[in-house]
Design an enzyme around this catalytic site. Structure first.
Site, mmCIF file in Angstrom:
data_model
loop_
_atom_site.group_PDB
_atom_site.id
_atom_site.type_symbol
_atom_site.label_atom_id
_atom_site.label_comp_id
_atom_site.label_asym_id
_atom_site.label_seq_id
_atom_site.Cartn_x
_atom_site.Cartn_y
_atom_site.Cartn_z
ATOM 1 N N HIS A 261 -8.987 6.752 6.983
ATOM 2 C CA HIS A 261 -7.726 6.460 6.319
ATOM 3 C C HIS A 261 -7.025 7.763 5.988
ATOM 4 C CE1 HIS A 261 -4.837 4.687 3.535
ATOM 5 N NE2 HIS A 261 -5.114 3.560 4.161
ATOM 6 N N HIS B 153 -2.228 1.751 12.744
ATOM 7 C CA HIS B 153 -1.785 1.131 11.480
ATOM 8 C C HIS B 153 -2.327 -0.293 11.487
ATOM 9 C CE1 HIS B 153 0.508 0.430 7.956
ATOM 10 N NE2 HIS B 153 1.738 0.435 8.432
ATOM 11 N N ASP C 83 -9.154 -3.067 7.506
ATOM 12 C CA ASP C 83 -9.156 -3.798 8.783
ATOM 13 C C ASP C 83 -10.563 -4.110 9.275
ATOM 14 O OD1 ASP C 83 -6.358 -3.887 9.107
ATOM 15 O OD2 ASP C 83 -6.391 -1.763 9.607
ATOM 16 N N ARG D 258 -9.946 -1.497 -1.030
ATOM 17 C CA ARG D 258 -9.835 -2.937 -0.768
ATOM 18 C C ARG D 258 -11.045 -3.490 -0.025
ATOM 19 N NH1 ARG D 258 -4.498 -1.720 2.472
ATOM 20 N NH2 ARG D 258 -5.983 -0.186 3.251
ATOM 21 N N MET E 192 -11.887 1.943 15.707
ATOM 22 C CA MET E 192 -10.892 1.267 14.878
ATOM 23 C C MET E 192 -11.547 0.615 13.660
ATOM 24 S SD MET E 192 -8.007 1.851 16.211
ATOM 25 C CE MET E 192 -8.103 3.236 17.308
ATOM 26 N N GLY E 193 -10.819 0.647 12.546
ATOM 27 C CA GLY E 193 -11.363 0.076 11.315
ATOM 28 C C GLY E 193 -12.064 1.103 10.445
ATOM 29 N N PHE E 194 -12.051 2.350 10.882
ATOM 30 C CA PHE E 194 -12.655 3.419 10.072
ATOM 31 C C PHE E 194 -11.633 4.512 9.821
ATOM 32 C CE2 PHE E 194 -16.334 1.430 11.929
ATOM 33 C CZ PHE E 194 -17.256 1.446 10.897
ATOM 34 N N ARG F 98 16.207 12.007 5.849
ATOM 35 C CA ARG F 98 16.580 12.776 7.034
ATOM 36 C C ARG F 98 15.910 14.146 6.946
ATOM 37 N NH1 ARG F 98 17.483 16.379 10.827
ATOM 38 N NH2 ARG F 98 19.321 16.021 12.133
ATOM 39 N N HIS G 85 0.821 -1.219 0.000
ATOM 40 C CA HIS G 85 0.000 0.000 0.000
ATOM 41 C C HIS G 85 0.851 1.264 0.000
ATOM 42 C CE1 HIS G 85 -4.069 1.826 1.293
ATOM 43 N NE2 HIS G 85 -4.087 1.467 0.038
ATOM 44 N N ARG H 246 2.366 -8.338 4.225
ATOM 45 C CA ARG H 246 3.033 -7.065 3.906
ATOM 46 C C ARG H 246 4.540 -7.200 3.731
ATOM 47 N NH1 ARG H 246 1.060 -1.765 4.326
ATOM 48 N NH2 ARG H 246 -0.828 -2.731 3.472
HETATM 49 N N1 COA Z 1 -13.289 7.112 14.395
HETATM 50 C C1 COA Z 1 -13.819 8.303 14.773
HETATM 51 N N2 COA Z 1 -13.407 9.473 14.242
HETATM 52 C C2 COA Z 1 -12.441 9.434 13.313
HETATM 53 C C3 COA Z 1 -11.867 8.229 12.879
HETATM 54 C C4 COA Z 1 -12.321 7.041 13.456
HETATM 55 N N3 COA Z 1 -11.808 5.868 13.099
HETATM 56 N N4 COA Z 1 -10.927 8.499 11.953
HETATM 57 C C5 COA Z 1 -10.898 9.830 11.810
HETATM 58 N N5 COA Z 1 -11.819 10.400 12.616
HETATM 59 C C6 COA Z 1 -12.081 11.823 12.770
HETATM 60 C C7 COA Z 1 -11.053 12.431 13.707
HETATM 61 O O1 COA Z 1 -11.473 12.359 15.049
HETATM 62 C C8 COA Z 1 -10.954 13.833 13.185
HETATM 63 O O2 COA Z 1 -12.058 14.541 13.642
HETATM 64 P P1 COA Z 1 -11.905 16.087 14.068
HETATM 65 O O3 COA Z 1 -11.518 16.791 12.790
HETATM 66 O O4 COA Z 1 -13.240 16.422 14.596
HETATM 67 O O5 COA Z 1 -10.810 16.131 15.098
HETATM 68 C C9 COA Z 1 -11.114 13.662 11.680
HETATM 69 O O6 COA Z 1 -11.871 12.450 11.506
HETATM 70 C C10 COA Z 1 -9.776 13.520 10.951
HETATM 71 O O7 COA Z 1 -9.071 12.462 11.557
HETATM 72 P P2 COA Z 1 -7.494 12.316 11.588
HETATM 73 O O8 COA Z 1 -7.100 11.325 12.634
HETATM 74 O O9 COA Z 1 -6.859 13.664 11.672
HETATM 75 O O10 COA Z 1 -7.217 11.747 10.174
HETATM 76 P P3 COA Z 1 -5.889 11.113 9.736
HETATM 77 O O11 COA Z 1 -5.876 11.152 8.269
HETATM 78 O O12 COA Z 1 -4.724 11.670 10.438
HETATM 79 O O13 COA Z 1 -6.059 9.636 10.323
HETATM 80 C C11 COA Z 1 -6.283 7.406 10.702
HETATM 81 C C12 COA Z 1 -6.168 8.501 9.650
HETATM 82 C C13 COA Z 1 -6.248 6.053 9.991
HETATM 83 C C14 COA Z 1 -5.087 7.462 11.659
HETATM 84 C C15 COA Z 1 -7.597 7.584 11.498
HETATM 85 O O14 COA Z 1 -8.683 7.555 10.617
HETATM 86 C C16 COA Z 1 -7.740 6.536 12.588
HETATM 87 O O15 COA Z 1 -7.183 6.695 13.668
HETATM 88 N N6 COA Z 1 -8.508 5.438 12.313
HETATM 89 C C17 COA Z 1 -8.673 4.381 13.265
HETATM 90 C C18 COA Z 1 -7.494 3.420 13.195
HETATM 91 C C19 COA Z 1 -7.526 2.551 11.987
HETATM 92 O O16 COA Z 1 -8.524 1.964 11.632
HETATM 93 N N7 COA Z 1 -6.338 2.430 11.366
HETATM 94 C C20 COA Z 1 -6.164 1.598 10.201
HETATM 95 C C21 COA Z 1 -5.820 2.453 9.030
HETATM 96 S S1 COA Z 1 -5.753 1.498 7.552
#
Ligand code: COA
Length: 380
Positions: A268, A229, A319, A277, A264-266, A363, A194, A344
């Site tokens: 990206h 992740h 996920d 996917r 978790m699971g939501f 760096r 990915h 992976r």
């Molecule tokens: N559940 C609830 N709210 C979520 C969310 C989730 N899974 N993912 C994002 N949001 C919300 C954040 O709270 C944030 O809200 P705000 O603007 O009111 O503060 C907004 O959406 C943006 O989220 P952010 O974490 O800044 O986005 P990002 O691009 O940095 O994060 C992830 C991406 C994957 C880290 C994030 O979506 C997440 O933590 N997901 C859950 C972990 C997960 O499933 N990881 C697997 C990735 S493949």
């Protein structure tokens, strides 16, 4: 001399760090290709072994190339006994990702080849890890269950061998259905690669210092462990187990979102309108649920996704269907991320090779916001 750009891009969000020919993530169309092939096309028409070959070598294999690759993979499955002895000595309550990370380091110490950045050398190390990590994972699963180790069977395909090392009776008879095998193989294909995700970038960063392949992969495993992740697939299932009753799913979600919890699971970092996917894995999850009487998990899955969409518009990532799919196949929850590693590692190796092909030390700069320069207090 011009001043470096001082703009801070927290989390490197939106930063294009290098080029890659391994995969292309296209958030605008919710699509993903490995070396030019759409993942859903690969999931439909190729095995995980063919996809591994594609990632390692750049092209899908001919029949002869696949046979040779398969022969090599099968011949490398049994790790050195010292690797298994070391794993056996580790506590059974530590996280399986820590075991896998440690096993990679030990496999590295036992590699008699002196490290070079030569492509063939890295591929050999990569193929060894690709072939042996399933054995280490199965060994760890069984020792925690108090069950005897089942040695890898070179007569079996990659996925069939792994499933029988985990779930088998040691007699070699098949224990998993065709639906299980297909769902598992599909998950490995979808998890294989990915682009510059956190663990792949870690592997590339470590390689950029001209450190060795085992160091790069051990570091990548450390990065993948985190719940933001790869660790998310485990947390998805923990959440579903906590919800347990489909009738509670909507309230559980409402409470979590009211409390501003991350579900978790939501979500990206790259896909903002759905993960390419998910449909392929979701179809496999639904088939597994039919096969294993898992309607309850489908109901919880659907309700969680619906509430999340209505409340936030945030879509599931891979996920989300992978967690309950692994549960229905019968895997212990804390092993879902090691399964992700097994997949992976193919992408990581492809990126290590690519990094060395045109290396620049990674760096970045930082903007200092600590105390002004000051003197150490004099005591006399
Ligand atoms: N559940 C609830 N709210 C979520 C969310 C989730 N899974 N993912 C994002 N949001 C919300 C954040 O709270 C944030 O809200 P705000 O603007 O009111 O503060 C907004 O959406 C943006 O989220 P952010 O974490 O800044 O986005 P990002 O691009 O940095 O994060 C992830 C991406 C994957 C880290 C994030 O979506 C997440 O933590 N997901 C859950 C972990 C997960 O499933 N990881 C697997 C990735 S493949």
């Amino acid at each position: 001399m011009s001043q470096p750009d001082q703009t801070i891009r927290k989390g490197l969000a939106g930063v294009v760090a290098d080029t890659t020919a391994v995969s292309k993530v296209m958030p605008e169309t919710n699509s993903l290709t490995y070396r030019g092939y759409a993942v859903e096309d690969l999931a439909e028409n190729a095995s995980f072994l063919e996809v591994a070959y594609l990632l390692f070598n750049g092209e899908l294999p001919s029949e002869e190339e696949l046979a040779e690759f398969e022969r090599e993979e099968r011949s490398l499955r049994q790790p050195d006994q010292r690797v298994l002895d070391a794993v056996a000595s580790l506590p059974t309550d530590c996280h399986p990702m820590d075991v896998l990370r440690t096993a990679v380091s030990i496999i590295g110490t036992l590699d008699p080849e002196h490290f070079t950045t030569d492509v063939e050398h890295i591929r050999r190390a990569g193929l060894k890890l690709f072939a042996q990590l399933p054995t280490v994972t199965a060994f760890d699963i069984r020792r925690r269950r108090g069950a005897e180790f089942i040695a890898p069977d070179p007569e079996k395909s990659y996925s069939e061998n792994f499933l029988s090392m985990v779930f088998g009776d040691g007699e070699g008879s098949p224990v998993n259905s065709e639906v299980d095998k297909k769902a598992f193989d599909t998950s490995l294909i979808l998890y294989a690669e990915h682009s510059f995700n956190a663990s792949t970038f870690t592997a590339r960063l470590i390689s950029s210092t001209l450190s060795d392949t085992y160091a790069a992969i051990a570091g990548a495993i450390g990065a993948l462990k985190g719940p933001l992740h790869g660790g998310a697939n485990e947390f998805v299932m923990h959440t579903m187990l906590e919800i347990d009753d489909p009738a509670r799913a909507a309230d559980w979600m409402a409470e979590a979102l009211d409390a501003k919890k991350k579900v978790m699971g939501f979500g990206h970092r790259v896909y903002k309108n759905g993960d390419s996917r998910v449909p392929t894995m979701e179809a496999q999850f639904r088939k597994l649920a039919e096969e294993h009487d898992g309607g309850r998990w489908v109901e919880i899955y659907d309700t969680m996704a619906k509430v999340m969409d209505e409340r936030t518009g945030i879509k599931p990532n891979l996920d989300f269907p992978a967690g309950p799919a692994y549960y229905l196949i019968g895997f212990d929850v804390e092993f879902y991320t090691p399964l992700f590693v097994m997949a992976r590692v193919t992408g990581w190796i492809a990126h290590v090779v690519e990094q060395f092909s045109d290396n620049a030390l990674i760096r970045p700069l930082s903007a200092y916001d600590g105390p002004e320069q000051r003197e150490v207090p004099r005591t006399t």
